[in-house]
Write a protein that holds these residues in place. Structure first.
Motif, PDB file in Angstrom:
ATOM      1  N   TYR A   1       0.837  -1.203   0.000  1.00 19.26           N
ATOM      2  CA  TYR A   1       0.000   0.000   0.000  1.00 19.26           C
ATOM      3  C   TYR A   1       0.870   1.251   0.000  1.00 19.26           C
ATOM      4  O   TYR A   1       0.670   2.163  -0.793  1.00 19.26           O
ATOM      5  CB  TYR A   1      -0.918  -0.012   1.223  1.00 19.26           C
ATOM      6  N   TRP A   2       1.862   1.297   0.902  1.00 15.71           N
ATOM      7  CA  TRP A   2       2.682   2.495   1.023  1.00 15.71           C
ATOM      8  C   TRP A   2       3.627   2.672  -0.159  1.00 15.71           C
ATOM      9  O   TRP A   2       3.950   3.806  -0.529  1.00 15.71           O
ATOM     10  CB  TRP A   2       3.446   2.489   2.340  1.00 15.71           C
TER      11      TRP A   2
ATOM     12  N   ALA B   1       4.642   5.925  -4.977  1.00 15.65           N
ATOM     13  CA  ALA B   1       4.779   6.008  -6.435  1.00 15.65           C
ATOM     14  C   ALA B   1       3.760   6.994  -7.012  1.00 15.65           C
ATOM     15  O   ALA B   1       4.081   7.777  -7.910  1.00 15.65           O
ATOM     16  CB  ALA B   1       4.601   4.633  -7.063  1.00 15.65           C
ATOM     17  N   ALA B   2       2.521   6.976  -6.487  1.00 17.00           N
ATOM     18  CA  ALA B   2       1.497   7.912  -6.966  1.00 17.00           C
ATOM     19  C   ALA B   2       1.888   9.349  -6.639  1.00 17.00           C
ATOM     20  O   ALA B   2       1.683  10.261  -7.445  1.00 17.00           O
ATOM     21  CB  ALA B   2       0.146   7.567  -6.356  1.00 17.00           C
ATOM     22  N   GLY B   3       2.468   9.563  -5.463  1.00 17.26           N
ATOM     23  CA  GLY B   3       2.920  10.910  -5.086  1.00 17.26           C
ATOM     24  C   GLY B   3       4.044  11.401  -5.974  1.00 17.26           C
ATOM     25  O   GLY B   3       4.067  12.571  -6.368  1.00 17.26           O
ATOM     26  N   MET B   4       4.984  10.513  -6.308  1.00 19.98           N
ATOM     27  CA  MET B   4       6.084  10.907  -7.202  1.00 19.98           C
ATOM     28  C   MET B   4       5.574  11.219  -8.594  1.00 19.98           C
ATOM     29  O   MET B   4       6.016  12.181  -9.229  1.00 19.98           O
ATOM     30  CB  MET B   4       7.145   9.813  -7.254  1.00 19.98           C
ATOM     31  N   ARG B   5       4.609  10.411  -9.085  1.00 19.68           N
ATOM     32  CA  ARG B   5       4.030  10.711 -10.406  1.00 19.68           C
ATOM     33  C   ARG B   5       3.334  12.063 -10.393  1.00 19.68           C
ATOM     34  O   ARG B   5       3.457  12.846 -11.332  1.00 19.68           O
ATOM     35  CB  ARG B   5       3.039   9.618 -10.805  1.00 19.68           C
ATOM     36  N   ARG B   6       2.609  12.366  -9.312  1.00 19.71           N
ATOM     37  CA  ARG B   6       1.909  13.655  -9.192  1.00 19.71           C
ATOM     38  C   ARG B   6       2.905  14.816  -9.160  1.00 19.71           C
ATOM     39  O   ARG B   6       2.733  15.819  -9.857  1.00 19.71           O
ATOM     40  CB  ARG B   6       1.067  13.657  -7.920  1.00 19.71           C
ATOM     41  N   ASN B   7       3.970  14.686  -8.368  1.00 19.13           N
ATOM     42  CA  ASN B   7       4.982  15.750  -8.289  1.00 19.13           C
ATOM     43  C   ASN B   7       5.691  15.960  -9.619  1.00 19.13           C
ATOM     44  O   ASN B   7       5.943  17.100 -10.023  1.00 19.13           O
ATOM     45  CB  ASN B   7       6.004  15.432  -7.201  1.00 19.13           C
ATOM     46  N   ASN B   8       6.008  14.877 -10.310  1.00 20.65           N
ATOM     47  CA  ASN B   8       6.658  15.006 -11.615  1.00 20.65           C
ATOM     48  C   ASN B   8       5.746  15.688 -12.619  1.00 20.65           C
ATOM     49  O   ASN B   8       6.191  16.501 -13.432  1.00 20.65           O
ATOM     50  CB  ASN B   8       7.081  13.637 -12.132  1.00 20.65           C
ATOM     51  N   LYS B   9       4.464  15.370 -12.574  1.00 19.33           N
ATOM     52  CA  LYS B   9       3.505  16.012 -13.482  1.00 19.33           C
ATOM     53  C   LYS B   9       3.399  17.505 -13.186  1.00 19.33           C
ATOM     54  O   LYS B   9       3.397  18.334 -14.104  1.00 19.33           O
ATOM     55  CB  LYS B   9       2.142  15.327 -13.341  1.00 19.33           C
ATOM     56  N   LEU B  10       3.320  17.861 -11.895  1.00 15.47           N
ATOM     57  CA  LEU B  10       3.242  19.276 -11.515  1.00 15.47           C
ATOM     58  C   LEU B  10       4.525  20.015 -11.901  1.00 15.47           C
ATOM     59  O   LEU B  10       4.473  21.147 -12.363  1.00 15.47           O
ATOM     60  CB  LEU B  10       2.985  19.405 -10.020  1.00 15.47           C
ATOM     61  N   ARG B  11       5.676  19.365 -11.714  1.00 16.43           N
ATOM     62  CA  ARG B  11       6.942  20.007 -12.049  1.00 16.43           C
ATOM     63  C   ARG B  11       7.070  20.228 -13.554  1.00 16.43           C
ATOM     64  O   ARG B  11       7.615  21.219 -14.009  1.00 16.43           O
ATOM     65  CB  ARG B  11       8.101  19.163 -11.542  1.00 16.43           C
TER      66      ARG B  11
END
Length: 145
Positions: free
Chosen positions: A124-125, A130-140
Motif C-alpha cells: 500500500y505504502w 509512487a502515486a505521489g512521485m508521479r503527481r509531483n513530476n507532473k506538476l513540475r
C-alpha cells in the motif's frame, strides 16, 4: 614575511601596473575565465545530445518476419521461445503437481486499486509513494520556468 592578503594585494597591484603580462597563478577565489554557454535552436546546450541531429538520409526499415511455432503438439509440451541459444531445445513442461502451490495463486490480471489495499501493508505504502512521485513530476513538468 607579509601576511597573505597583503602579498596578494601587492601582486594584484603589480599585475595592474605592469606593462608586461605576468603568468602568475593567483589564488584569490575568483575564476579568471568565464564559461560561455552556447545554446542550440532546440534550447539545449550544444554538444549534450539535444536538438536536431545531423546525419544522412532516413531510410525505411523493413519488418523482420519472426518464425512462429504452429505445431500444436510442441505448443502443448514445451515453453516455446525459452531457448536463447542456437543449439539445444526449449524447456519441456512438467505436470502441475511438480510446480509450487504459490505459482497458481499469482495475480496475472490488473493490479488492485489503492482503495482496495490494506493501509497496514508495505505494498500500500509503495503504491502511495509512487502515486505521489508521479503527481509531483507532473506538476513540475507543467511549470513555466
Amino acid at each position: 614575511m607579509y601576511p597573505t592578503f597583503v602579498t596578494r594585494g601587492l601582486l594584484q597591484l603589480r599585475l595592474i601596473t605592469s606593462t608586461k603580462p605576468l603568468n602568475l597563478q593567483l589564488h584569490t577565489g575568483v575564476s579568471c575565465f568565464a564559461a560561455v554557454k552556447k545554446t542550440s535552436a532546440a534550447g539545449g546546450v550544444m554538444g549534450l545530445g539535444k536538438g536536431k541531429k545531423k546525419g544522412g538520409k532516413l531510410t525505411t526499415m523493413e519488418k523482420q518476419q519472426l518464425p512462429v511455432e504452429t505445431d500444436p503438439e510442441k505448443l502443448v509440451n514445451y515453453v516455446c521461445g525459452s531457448n536463447i541459444y542456437t543449439t539445444g531445445e526449449d524447456v519441456k513442461l512438467k505436470d502441475d503437481s511438480e510446480y509450487p502451490e504459490w505459482l497458481w495463486s499469482l495475480n496475472t490480471g490488473a493490479a488492485p486499486r489503492i482503495e482496495d489495499l490494506d493501509p497496514n501493508t508495505k505494498e500500500y505504502w509503495l503504491r502511495v509513494r509512487a502515486a505521489g512521485m508521479r503527481r509531483n513530476n507532473k506538476l513540475r513538468s507543467m511549470r513555466k520556468f
